[in-house]
Design an enzyme around this catalytic site. Sequence first.
Site, short mmCIF file in Angstrom:
data_model
loop_
_atom_site.label_atom_id
_atom_site.label_comp_id
_atom_site.label_asym_id
_atom_site.label_seq_id
_atom_site.Cartn_x
_atom_site.Cartn_y
_atom_site.Cartn_z
N VAL A 76 0.86 -1.17 0.00
CA VAL A 76 0.00 0.00 0.00
C VAL A 76 0.90 1.23 0.00
O VAL A 76 1.81 1.34 0.83
CB VAL A 76 -0.91 0.01 1.25
CG1 VAL A 76 -1.79 1.25 1.27
CG2 VAL A 76 -1.75 -1.26 1.30
N CYS A 77 0.67 2.14 -0.93
CA CYS A 77 1.51 3.36 -0.98
C CYS A 77 1.35 4.14 0.32
O CYS A 77 0.24 4.52 0.71
CB CYS A 77 1.09 4.23 -2.16
SG CYS A 77 1.90 5.85 -2.11
N ILE A 78 2.46 4.41 0.95
CA ILE A 78 2.40 5.01 2.28
C ILE A 78 1.86 6.44 2.24
O ILE A 78 1.06 6.84 3.10
CB ILE A 78 3.78 4.93 2.99
CG1 ILE A 78 3.67 5.43 4.43
CG2 ILE A 78 4.86 5.67 2.23
CD1 ILE A 78 4.86 5.05 5.29
#
Lengths: 130, 119
Positions: A76-78
């Site tokens: 998941v893109c932070i």
Amino acid sequence: MQFVIALFAASHQPSARRALRFAEAALAGGHQINRLFFYQDAVSIANNSQVQAQDEFDLPAAWREFIERHQLDAVVCIAAALRRGLLDSQEAQRYGRPAATLASGYCLSGLGQLHEAAQQADRLVCFGGD
Amino acid sequence: MARSMLLISRQAPWAGPAAREALDLALAGGAFDLPLSLLFLDDGVLQLTSGQQPQQLQQKDLGANLQALPLFGIEQLYASQRSLTERGLQHAELGLPVQRLDDDEVRQLLASHDLLVTL
């Protein structure tokens, strides 16, 4: 064939369900999924605080089970996650929030993970771009 | 050899975080020295107009971030001439040195890249 699957639309959007069906079909057909990457509103799929009505399909739960069953790499893109309230325990602590909201099986990381996977897999398949 | 990516940015700068997130993906690719091109399509061309005042909407200036593209080695910048014309921007001065492409050239651009991402 080796796939990387990128998701961009929120858990209540049709493409979030289509992506799951595609991923299931890919594995059933003997292909590999090198990475799932959740960006933009698709980070909501990894939100463990969503509660569905009892008679409604729980897509985030279906994704969690699928990832767990096949031990998939789910990133998941932070940056996208933080601005939408998705935090793991480390980020919750860092920003003084009361709870982690990232479901188990997912990890927070950077956009380089999407580029890296796209370079190495045979196909990048995207779901739900604007 | 690294595979080329064409990133298609279709959202206006004030329509939520999509435009900024498309740019972030481009800059991340640039940081890895990947061959990456950026096409501004549909409302995405509105990111290119100069003289915007995003602070009136309590927004950061996306234009300033767009200027970072060449610094990250991303110099293949394109805009759809049709999208510009539809929005009355066919003669507008744009904030980035983009190549304007007609529909046939957009088709060729799509065909000439290994990976396509639309945001």
